[in-house]
Design a protein around this motif. Sequence first.
Motif, PDB file in Angstrom:
ATOM      1  N   TYR A   9     -15.059   1.354   8.969  1.00 46.46           N
ATOM      2  CA  TYR A   9     -13.973   2.267   8.626  1.00 46.46           C
ATOM      3  C   TYR A   9     -14.406   3.156   7.458  1.00 46.46           C
ATOM      4  N   SER A  10     -13.822   4.333   7.386  1.00 44.48           N
ATOM      5  CA  SER A  10     -14.074   5.202   6.235  1.00 44.48           C
ATOM      6  C   SER A  10     -13.502   4.524   4.987  1.00 44.48           C
ATOM      7  N   PRO A  11     -13.989   4.899   3.804  1.00 48.75           N
ATOM      8  CA  PRO A  11     -13.448   4.285   2.581  1.00 48.75           C
ATOM      9  C   PRO A  11     -11.927   4.426   2.467  1.00 48.75           C
ATOM     10  N   ASP A  12     -11.391   5.590   2.812  1.00 47.85           N
ATOM     11  CA  ASP A  12      -9.939   5.779   2.744  1.00 47.85           C
ATOM     12  C   ASP A  12      -9.215   4.878   3.733  1.00 47.85           C
ATOM     13  N   LYS A  13      -9.767   4.746   4.936  1.00 48.55           N
ATOM     14  CA  LYS A  13      -9.134   3.895   5.942  1.00 48.55           C
ATOM     15  C   LYS A  13      -9.201   2.426   5.525  1.00 48.55           C
ATOM     16  N   ARG A  14     -10.315   2.011   4.914  1.00 46.75           N
ATOM     17  CA  ARG A  14     -10.410   0.625   4.423  1.00 46.75           C
ATOM     18  C   ARG A  14      -9.324   0.365   3.381  1.00 46.75           C
ATOM     19  N   ALA A  15      -9.142   1.310   2.467  1.00 52.59           N
ATOM     20  CA  ALA A  15      -8.108   1.156   1.440  1.00 52.59           C
ATOM     21  C   ALA A  15      -6.722   1.092   2.081  1.00 52.59           C
ATOM     22  N   ASP A  16      -6.472   1.941   3.071  1.00 51.02           N
ATOM     23  CA  ASP A  16      -5.184   1.923   3.771  1.00 51.02           C
ATOM     24  C   ASP A  16      -4.966   0.596   4.492  1.00 51.02           C
ATOM     25  N   LYS A  17      -6.019   0.080   5.114  1.00 51.11           N
ATOM     26  CA  LYS A  17      -5.897  -1.191   5.837  1.00 51.11           C
ATOM     27  C   LYS A  17      -5.616  -2.339   4.869  1.00 51.11           C
ATOM     28  N   ILE A  18      -6.250  -2.327   3.716  1.00 45.76           N
ATOM     29  CA  ILE A  18      -5.971  -3.371   2.719  1.00 45.76           C
ATOM     30  C   ILE A  18      -4.533  -3.248   2.233  1.00 45.76           C
ATOM     31  N   ASP A  19      -4.060  -2.017   2.024  1.00 46.37           N
ATOM     32  CA  ASP A  19      -2.657  -1.828   1.649  1.00 46.37           C
ATOM     33  C   ASP A  19      -1.731  -2.394   2.724  1.00 46.37           C
ATOM     34  N   SER A  20      -2.076  -2.169   3.981  1.00 46.68           N
ATOM     35  CA  SER A  20      -1.264  -2.712   5.085  1.00 46.68           C
ATOM     36  C   SER A  20      -1.292  -4.235   5.090  1.00 46.68           C
ATOM     37  N   MET A  21      -2.465  -4.814   4.827  1.00 50.62           N
ATOM     38  CA  MET A  21      -2.569  -6.270   4.763  1.00 50.62           C
ATOM     39  C   MET A  21      -1.671  -6.805   3.649  1.00 50.62           C
ATOM     40  N   ILE A  22      -1.689  -6.137   2.513  1.00 51.57           N
ATOM     41  CA  ILE A  22      -0.853  -6.544   1.383  1.00 51.57           C
ATOM     42  C   ILE A  22       0.617  -6.491   1.776  1.00 51.57           C
TER      43      ILE A  22
END
Length: 143
Positions: free
Chosen positions: A86-99
């Motif tokens: 995933y792109s860095p922004d998408k990784r950050a978004d996915k972690i936010d979703s996990m949270i």
Amino acid sequence: MIVFIALQFFRPARTQSPAEPGPDDFALRYAVPEPFRRQLQESCYDCHSNHPRYPWYANVQPIGWWLQSHVNDGNDHLNLSEFGRYSPDKRADKIDSMIDELTFRTMPLKTYSWLHPAARLTKSESDALVDWLQHLRDSMDTD
């Protein structure tokens, strides 16, 4: 009964890579601490990775189709085996979703944790995982 037997010959293609998790796997890429790695494995990887553990009843149709649709849908939203791609922004978004999913206790799905008691996270386990994910998210480079 004939229809039920006939259905057994039409099985869905399973999501399963023959290889061990690669360098793009979330748990390997971020050196997830052991307690959290175990929690992710038990609670997330069956629906959100290329390495689900299929129970015996996945061989019975139409249950197998239903389970595979859950795995496909889960991987469409988040694939922990391919997280590093995933792109860095998408990784950050996915972690936010996990949270968010852990904070609001919407994951793992109740239907999954009902059949897989080891997937159930206590409030303290969930909170600790959220804290670690927030720390990870804050330390990520999102250029």
